[in-house]
Design an enzyme around this catalytic site. Structure first.
Site, short mmCIF file in Angstrom:
data_model
loop_
_atom_site.label_atom_id
_atom_site.label_comp_id
_atom_site.label_asym_id
_atom_site.label_seq_id
_atom_site.Cartn_x
_atom_site.Cartn_y
_atom_site.Cartn_z
N ARG A 23 0.81 -1.22 0.00
CA ARG A 23 0.00 0.00 0.00
C ARG A 23 0.84 1.26 0.00
O ARG A 23 0.38 2.33 -0.38
CB ARG A 23 -0.91 0.04 1.23
N GLN A 55 4.64 25.25 18.59
CA GLN A 55 4.21 25.71 17.27
C GLN A 55 4.80 24.81 16.20
O GLN A 55 5.98 24.46 16.25
CB GLN A 55 4.69 27.15 17.05
N ASP A 56 3.97 24.41 15.23
CA ASP A 56 4.43 23.69 14.05
C ASP A 56 4.27 24.61 12.85
O ASP A 56 3.23 25.26 12.69
CB ASP A 56 3.61 22.42 13.80
N ARG A 67 17.21 28.68 2.44
CA ARG A 67 16.62 29.42 3.55
C ARG A 67 17.62 29.32 4.70
O ARG A 67 17.87 28.25 5.22
CB ARG A 67 15.28 28.81 3.96
N HIS A 70 19.74 31.02 9.94
CA HIS A 70 18.95 31.74 10.93
C HIS A 70 19.16 31.19 12.33
O HIS A 70 19.40 30.00 12.52
CB HIS A 70 17.45 31.63 10.60
N LYS A 79 14.37 23.52 18.01
CA LYS A 79 13.62 23.14 16.81
C LYS A 79 13.74 21.64 16.58
O LYS A 79 14.79 21.05 16.84
CB LYS A 79 14.19 23.78 15.55
N HIS A 126 20.63 27.71 11.69
CA HIS A 126 20.05 26.63 10.90
C HIS A 126 19.68 27.15 9.53
O HIS A 126 19.23 28.29 9.38
CB HIS A 126 18.79 26.09 11.60
N TYR A 139 8.79 22.42 10.77
CA TYR A 139 9.54 22.87 11.95
C TYR A 139 8.62 22.77 13.15
O TYR A 139 7.50 23.27 13.11
CB TYR A 139 9.93 24.35 11.84
N ASP A 150 15.74 37.82 16.04
CA ASP A 150 16.26 37.10 14.88
C ASP A 150 17.75 37.37 14.68
O ASP A 150 18.21 38.50 14.81
CB ASP A 150 15.53 37.54 13.61
N ASP A 175 17.67 37.19 3.71
CA ASP A 175 18.88 36.37 3.66
C ASP A 175 19.96 37.03 2.81
O ASP A 175 21.15 36.90 3.09
CB ASP A 175 18.57 34.97 3.15
#
Length: 188
Positions: A23, A55-56, A67, A70, A79, A126, A139, A150, A175
């Site tokens: 499957r 938080q997701d 990306r 950070h 994370k 990251h 994340y 940040d 970035d």
């Protein structure tokens, strides 16, 4: 699910064990009890526990997009990162001055074949590059986003010397204007 240490202090690689049949497959992508049990058994392990994740989030990137890199100032941010679709070259850099792996980096292949996750405790930069036409990165973080905290270092900073596997196709304006590794060291 297996949990493995990495070459960076406190960074963990979580490896689900998918069940595959005609499957397709089924896998548990996170097990809070196992995660906490593993950390509880490790002397000096990070303070983050499963209940701390609040938080997701998910991003979708096209092939070649980077990306990163950070991080978060203050008490940082833990994370749990995985690639739910496609594949990414994931990079983590230790920015904790008191860490035995300060300034070191490690990269991981995260993909939708083996479903590995990287646990990144507070005190790391990251970033990732999408290796497939589309890559969805999920994340799970332990703090609400606070833009004033940040941190960012240029993905192509020569002092970091990150070897990105593909030519860069797109980066965000944020970035593109990120500071250097030396700028970050001066702030830490």
């Amino acid at each position: 699910m297996r949990i493995d240490t990495t070459g960076l202090t406190d960074v963990l690689l979580l490896r689900p064990e998918p069940f595959r049949d005609e499957r397709g497959l089924f896998t548990r992508t996170f097990d809070a009890a196992l995660f906490d049990l593993y950390l509880d058994e490790q002397p000096g392990s990070p303070a983050t526990r499963a209940r701390d994740f609040l938080q997701d989030s998910q991003s979708r990137s096209h092939r070649g997009v980077i990306r990163g890199m950070h991080g978060r100032a203050g008490r940082g941010e833990a994370k749990l990162v995985r690639c739910a679709r496609g594949a990414v070259h994931d990079v983590v850099v230790d920015i904790r001055r008191d860490s035995p792996t300060f300034g070191r980096m490690e990269s991981f292949l995260l993909d939708d074949e083996d479903f590995a996750h990287v646990f990144i405790p507070p005190g790391f930069l990251h970033g990732f590059q999408a290796l497939t036409e589309a890559a969805d990165v999920c994340y799970r973080i332990d703090r609400a986003h606070e833009p004033l905290e940040d941190l960012a270092v240029a993905y192509d900073d020569p002092d970091l010397g990150i070897d990105w596997p593909l030519p860069v196709t797109t980066i965000s304006p944020r970035d593109a204007s990120a500071g250097s590794w030396q700028d970050l060291l001066d702030k830490l």
